[in-house]
Design a protein around this motif. Structure first.
Motif, PDB file in Angstrom:
ATOM      1  N   GLU A  65      18.162 136.824  31.958  1.00 49.98           N
ATOM      2  CA  GLU A  65      18.184 135.886  33.077  1.00 49.98           C
ATOM      3  C   GLU A  65      19.511 135.136  33.140  1.00 49.98           C
ATOM      4  O   GLU A  65      20.025 134.860  34.226  1.00 49.98           O
ATOM      5  CB  GLU A  65      17.013 134.910  32.951  1.00 49.98           C
ATOM      6  N   ARG A  66      20.071 134.818  31.982  1.00 50.56           N
ATOM      7  CA  ARG A  66      21.384 134.164  31.988  1.00 50.56           C
ATOM      8  C   ARG A  66      22.448 135.093  32.539  1.00 50.56           C
ATOM      9  O   ARG A  66      23.356 134.669  33.267  1.00 50.56           O
ATOM     10  CB  ARG A  66      21.739 133.723  30.571  1.00 50.56           C
ATOM     11  N   ALA A  67      22.356 136.377  32.180  1.00 48.49           N
ATOM     12  CA  ALA A  67      23.330 137.340  32.674  1.00 48.49           C
ATOM     13  C   ALA A  67      23.243 137.496  34.186  1.00 48.49           C
ATOM     14  O   ALA A  67      24.263 137.698  34.867  1.00 48.49           O
ATOM     15  CB  ALA A  67      23.117 138.685  31.990  1.00 48.49           C
ATOM     16  N   GLU A  68      22.046 137.368  34.746  1.00 50.20           N
ATOM     17  CA  GLU A  68      21.892 137.439  36.203  1.00 50.20           C
ATOM     18  C   GLU A  68      22.601 136.287  36.893  1.00 50.20           C
ATOM     19  O   GLU A  68      23.058 136.403  38.029  1.00 50.20           O
ATOM     20  CB  GLU A  68      20.406 137.416  36.573  1.00 50.20           C
ATOM     21  N   ASN A  69      22.646 135.123  36.221  1.00 49.15           N
ATOM     22  CA  ASN A  69      23.363 133.941  36.716  1.00 49.15           C
ATOM     23  C   ASN A  69      22.864 133.489  38.089  1.00 49.15           C
ATOM     24  O   ASN A  69      23.635 133.087  38.952  1.00 49.15           O
ATOM     25  CB  ASN A  69      24.874 134.227  36.783  1.00 49.15           C
ATOM     26  N   THR A  70      21.545 133.539  38.283  1.00 48.46           N
ATOM     27  CA  THR A  70      20.980 133.140  39.569  1.00 48.46           C
ATOM     28  C   THR A  70      20.247 131.804  39.509  1.00 48.46           C
ATOM     29  O   THR A  70      19.774 131.318  40.521  1.00 48.46           O
ATOM     30  CB  THR A  70      19.992 134.202  40.078  1.00 48.46           C
ATOM     31  N   ARG A  71      20.166 131.203  38.313  1.00 49.78           N
ATOM     32  CA  ARG A  71      19.513 129.897  38.194  1.00 49.78           C
ATOM     33  C   ARG A  71      20.031 129.186  36.962  1.00 49.78           C
ATOM     34  O   ARG A  71      20.557 129.811  36.039  1.00 49.78           O
ATOM     35  CB  ARG A  71      17.993 130.029  38.152  1.00 49.78           C
TER      36      ARG A  71
ATOM     37  N   ALA B 118      14.890 143.245  24.657  1.00 50.11           N
ATOM     38  CA  ALA B 118      16.029 143.135  25.573  1.00 50.11           C
ATOM     39  C   ALA B 118      16.001 144.222  26.644  1.00 50.11           C
ATOM     40  O   ALA B 118      16.510 144.036  27.752  1.00 50.11           O
ATOM     41  CB  ALA B 118      17.336 143.215  24.781  1.00 50.11           C
ATOM     42  N   HIS B 119      15.399 145.378  26.327  1.00 50.84           N
ATOM     43  CA  HIS B 119      15.332 146.486  27.287  1.00 50.84           C
ATOM     44  C   HIS B 119      14.221 146.271  28.320  1.00 50.84           C
ATOM     45  O   HIS B 119      14.172 146.963  29.347  1.00 50.84           O
ATOM     46  CB  HIS B 119      15.086 147.807  26.552  1.00 50.84           C
ATOM     47  N   CYS B 120      13.334 145.335  28.064  1.00 51.47           N
ATOM     48  CA  CYS B 120      12.224 145.058  28.992  1.00 51.47           C
ATOM     49  C   CYS B 120      11.932 143.556  28.998  1.00 51.47           C
ATOM     50  O   CYS B 120      10.823 143.133  28.638  1.00 51.47           O
ATOM     51  CB  CYS B 120      10.986 145.859  28.620  1.00 51.47           C
ATOM     52  N   PRO B 121      12.913 142.723  29.379  1.00 55.03           N
ATOM     53  CA  PRO B 121      12.755 141.266  29.260  1.00 55.03           C
ATOM     54  C   PRO B 121      11.610 140.698  30.078  1.00 55.03           C
ATOM     55  O   PRO B 121      11.094 139.625  29.749  1.00 55.03           O
ATOM     56  CB  PRO B 121      14.112 140.732  29.744  1.00 55.03           C
ATOM     57  N   ASP B 122      11.184 141.392  31.118  1.00 55.88           N
ATOM     58  CA  ASP B 122      10.100 140.867  31.958  1.00 55.88           C
ATOM     59  C   ASP B 122       8.763 140.846  31.232  1.00 55.88           C
ATOM     60  O   ASP B 122       7.823 140.181  31.688  1.00 55.88           O
ATOM     61  CB  ASP B 122       9.973 141.692  33.237  1.00 55.88           C
ATOM     62  N   ARG B 123       8.669 141.561  30.103  1.00 56.66           N
ATOM     63  CA  ARG B 123       7.397 141.598  29.373  1.00 56.66           C
ATOM     64  C   ARG B 123       7.249 140.437  28.404  1.00 56.66           C
ATOM     65  O   ARG B 123       6.160 140.182  27.907  1.00 56.66           O
ATOM     66  CB  ARG B 123       7.278 142.922  28.603  1.00 56.66           C
ATOM     67  N   LEU B 124       8.341 139.750  28.104  1.00 63.18           N
ATOM     68  CA  LEU B 124       8.294 138.688  27.092  1.00 63.18           C
ATOM     69  C   LEU B 124       8.212 137.315  27.743  1.00 63.18           C
ATOM     70  O   LEU B 124       8.988 136.982  28.641  1.00 63.18           O
ATOM     71  CB  LEU B 124       9.533 138.755  26.201  1.00 63.18           C
TER      72      LEU B 124
ATOM     73  N   VAL C  21      28.264 129.663  34.901  1.00 66.50           N
ATOM     74  CA  VAL C  21      27.398 128.629  34.333  1.00 66.50           C
ATOM     75  C   VAL C  21      27.432 128.683  32.806  1.00 66.50           C
ATOM     76  O   VAL C  21      27.330 129.749  32.200  1.00 66.50           O
ATOM     77  CB  VAL C  21      25.943 128.800  34.821  1.00 66.50           C
ATOM     78  N   ASP C  22      27.580 127.523  32.211  1.00 65.89           N
ATOM     79  CA  ASP C  22      27.459 127.373  30.763  1.00 65.89           C
ATOM     80  C   ASP C  22      26.001 127.021  30.469  1.00 65.89           C
ATOM     81  O   ASP C  22      25.601 125.863  30.508  1.00 65.89           O
ATOM     82  CB  ASP C  22      28.401 126.265  30.277  1.00 65.89           C
ATOM     83  N   HIS C  23      25.183 128.040  30.198  1.00 65.77           N
ATOM     84  CA  HIS C  23      23.746 127.829  29.996  1.00 65.77           C
ATOM     85  C   HIS C  23      23.497 127.217  28.625  1.00 65.77           C
ATOM     86  O   HIS C  23      23.887 127.778  27.606  1.00 65.77           O
ATOM     87  CB  HIS C  23      22.998 129.156  30.114  1.00 65.77           C
ATOM     88  N   ARG C  24      22.805 126.072  28.604  1.00 62.60           N
ATOM     89  CA  ARG C  24      22.519 125.382  27.345  1.00 62.60           C
ATOM     90  C   ARG C  24      21.022 125.138  27.153  1.00 62.60           C
ATOM     91  O   ARG C  24      20.617 124.368  26.296  1.00 62.60           O
ATOM     92  CB  ARG C  24      23.261 124.048  27.296  1.00 62.60           C
TER      93      ARG C  24
END
Length: 756
Positions: A733-739, A645-651, A722-725
């Motif tokens: 990415e959901r927290a960013e709410n950009t897509r 979670a501290h480095c989501p871009d690596r996963l 957004v209700d991400h499902r």
């Protein structure tokens, strides 16, 4: 040589000439060097910036505030004084139209006149298109040879265009004579002498169009877009003005006629030159909608559009000052390998063919795209059914020299009338394939493959090897790609795990899931060597980034399939990687013998029954800055998301368990969506998905699984809760709410604003 911003002009850029040579023959191939080396360049011969890559072209289409379409119909070659005087004699006053009008006037008029382009309204034109096509085929069916452009393809789209506009029958022949002059006048490079003759024809076109419009005013009732526009003028006189109607009358004929005529000629030439593809369509007409879309991508009739910058901006790495003119080459963008897999292959099974930019994008996307699709599908259906043995005649193709619209002036074909199928079986004339109006369905583009091998790889795991029944090559693929396997009534996704360099075989490993929905059990029980099944793809939503220094690959159970393909690739590249493979026991771990053989030094096995469970916290804690790729059970992927979670871009993960996508209207809420690019507001009812609502208003959003797994239907979010499902976006990415994914995600409450 320097460009207007002081940047050096390369040799290729200085030599670029869109009016002759390679660009006229094949715009995409002529600009391959640009896509690869110089995606934005200054053309001294043209006096324009030229833009050739997909993302840049789409962004320019999208941003019509910065990149004004006002020069779209401006004469690209300055007219001579004599030509100007000639047009004045005819009171030529072409004004703004839907193609070249800025906001807010453009969208106000587009909304006012959109009704005739709805899917329901376009349905009414299908019988007329079918009747015309049959009549013209009847004229040539026994001749054995024909120039399809002269004898059919030029005439039918023009007749359809005139009918669509509501032009009286008695005026159609005269308007036919004038249509081509408008294209040469606007997008071509006629000589000074030719300019006067062209101007004469354009002036007569303008005057006659005005007379026909006045005739229609006398009786504005009945069908036809112009008659509808006249009726709307009575309601909105400040929006639908007299000058606007006159300009649209003339521009509409050209837009609806030439683009479709050229697109159809390009399509038939392309398919007849690729005989195996033609034969596939003859055998399976359900492929026609996707084949049309792929032909529009591969060799569309609209090669380029023009824009002018309203203010200083950036395109790619280039600073573009205000007032700069741009030639945005959609034909080149449609061959950009950054967006389309194997872009130079004609693949009628392509999963994202509808992403092409031949119709443009955003607020100025072609309103008539679905009329053009309808015509092209009916043409192709009639030809493949009635003249499947038709072949192209060797010939030199010529084109009307211009920057934007492209199609052969002639297309000679030949066939043996004695082999016409209807001579032996007249009932073939009644076997009509009807297609739904709009973008093609993903379910139509499935290819037949033969199962050449079924191998038991582990307990409840089999490996299938698939080949083309005729021995043809299968599509190339990259690590992380999957195919849709269709057996009986079941369609299931399986990652490819064979050798990407083997162009004649694809391999998938399939786990029989005891708690699944029955598809894997059915495949295990019924699929045998020698039988044929169907497949879609390959598609890749789990792509390996090859630019990192270190990798940690983690597979759980049958999730080994995409991870193995990645390990193979990293080994070939000489990269530093670790491979961790966990399962209940060695007997349940598929492909184990090959994995140990090929990746032994990099491999750590974690069979649960041997007490070698995978210690995820320790592994992630020790992997430093390595990129982590994983596929497996949900509990594995969820744990990895928490640990990174501290480095989501690596996963990077791939799920293979679908989210719940069935809607319960008693629990869902309806909501509105504002579309910034097309400036529409769409209502999403409680019992429909956002994806369905967008398609209903003609917004083409690509999709694949429609279960929230693949990410194909992702759209940019500007504003809203957004209700991400889905199972695609990470928590960060959901927290960013950009897509969001339009197939399953919704609004939690209130309006959403999307960049579409």
């Amino acid at each position: 040589m320097q460009g207007p911003t002081g940047c050096p002009v390369s040799h290729n850029a200085a030599a670029f000439d869109p009016f002759e040579g390679p660009y006229q023959v094949d715009p995409a191939e002529a600009l391959r060097w640009s896509r690869e080396e110089e995606p934005v360049f200054w053309s001294p011969k043209l006096g324009y910036w030229v833009v050739t890559r997909y993302d840049d072209v789409k962004e320019i289409f999208r941003d019509n505030q910065t990149f004004s379409p006002s020069i779209a119909l401006e004469k690209i070659t300055p007219p001579s004084d004599e030509a100007v005087e000639t047009l004045k004699r005819y009171d030529y006053g072409m004004n703004r139209t839907l193609v070249n009008e800025d906001e807010p006037a453009h969208m106000e008029r587009r909304r006012a006149l959109m009704h005739s382009f709805t899917l329901e309204e376009l349905e009414h034109h299908a019988p007329m298109v079918r009747r015309l096509t049959r009549e013209y085929v009847d004229r040539i069916i026994d001749k054995g040879e024909a120039d399809l452009v002269d004898e059919m393809l030029w005439e039918i789209p023009l007749t359809v265009a005139l009918h669509f506009l509501g032009v009286p029958e008695e005026d159609m022949d005269t308007l036919r004579e004038y249509s081509i002059a408008h294209t040469v006048n606007t997008w071509g490079r006629p000589s000074p002498e030719e300019q006067v003759a062209v101007a004469e024809a354009v002036g007569k076109f303008w005057q006659y169009a005005g007379k026909v419009l006045e005739k229609m005013r006398q009786n504005p009732d009945g069908h036809g877009w112009m008659k509808y526009a006249i009726r709307r003028q009575a309601e909105l006189p400040d929006v639908v003005t007299d000058s606007y109607l006159h300009s649209m009358m003339m521009a509409g004929i050209v837009a609806a006629h030439e683009t479709t005529a050229h697109a159809t000629a390009n399509m038939l030439r392309l398919l007849l030159e690729n005989r195996a593809v033609w034969e596939d369509i003859c055998e399976n007409p359900s492929l026609i909608p996707n084949a049309v879309e792929e032909c529009l991508r591969y060799s569309g009739s609209v090669a380029a559009w023009r824009r002018i910058t309203v203010n200083d901006t950036q395109v790619g790495e280039h600073f573009i000052p205000a007032g700069s003119k741009l030639l945005i080459v959609s034909a080149s963008a449609n061959h950009d390998g950054r967006h389309f897999e194997n872009p130079d292959d004609l693949d009628i099974y392509r999963d994202n063919a509808t992403d092409h930019l031949t119709f443009g994008y955003g607020a100025h996307q072609c309103m008539g795209k679905n009329l053009a699709r309808m015509e092209m599908r009916i043409f192709l259906e009639e030809f493949t059914r009635r003249l499947p043995h038709m072949a192209i005649v060797p010939q030199e193709f010529t084109f009307v020299p211009n920057t934007s619209f492209r199609g052969p002036e002639h297309l000679w074909v030949r066939w043996d009338p004695a082999r016409n199928p209807e001579r032996a079986d007249p009932s073939i004339l009644e076997r009509v394939q009807d297609f739904e109006i709009g973008a093609p369905s993903k379910h139509d583009a499935a290819r037949t493959v033969r199962v050449s091998e079924v191998v038991q790889e582990a307990d409840d795991v089999i490996r299938l090897t698939l080949e083309d029944p005729r021995g043809r090559p299968l599509p190339r693929w990259s690590p992380g790609a999957h195919i849709d396997v269709i057996v009986g009534d079941y369609t299931r996704k399986y990652s490819l795990c064979g050798d990407p360099d083997d162009t004649h075989r694809l391999q998938v490993a399939i786990l029989k899931e005891a708690e699944g929905r029955g598809g894997s059990r059915f495949i295990h029980d019924t699929v045998k060597p020698g039988m044929t099944i169907r497949m879609r793809g390959p598609k890749n939503h789990f792509r390996l980034d090859e630019g990192a220094d270190r990798y940690v690959l983690i597979a759980g159970g049958i999730g080994i399939t995409p991870i193995l393909a990645m390990a193979d690739r990293l080994k070939a590249l000489g990269k530093d990687y670790q491979l961790h493979y966990s399962g209940r026991s060695r007997s349940t771990m598929g492909l184990l013998e090959r994995i140990e053989r090929d990746h032994g030094p990099r491999l750590t096995l974690h069979p649960g029954d041997e007490g070698k469970r995978l210690d995820l916290p320790a592994l992630i804690g020790s992997c430093g800055d390595a990129q982590v790729y994983s596929c497996g059970p949900e509990r594995l992927l969820s744990a990895l998301e928490e640990l990174t979670a501290h480095c989501p871009d690596r996963l990077h993960v791939e799920h293979f368990t679908a989210t719940e996508t069935t809607l319960d209207p008693t629990r869902e809420i309806g909501f509105d969506v504002d579309l910034t690019d097309t400036e529409l507001t769409v209502h999403v009812a409680p019992d429909e998905t956002l994806l369905h609502a967008l398609r209903a208003v003609g917004v083409d959003v690509p999709s694949d699984c429609e279960e929230g797994l693949c990410g194909t239907c992702e759209v940019p979010v500007v504003e809203g809760d957004v209700d991400h499902r889905d199972k695609v976006l990470t928590g960060a990415e959901r927290a960013e709410n950009t897509r969001m994914m339009t197939c399953c995600s919704r609004s939690r409450g209130g309006k959403l604003t999307l960049r579409l």
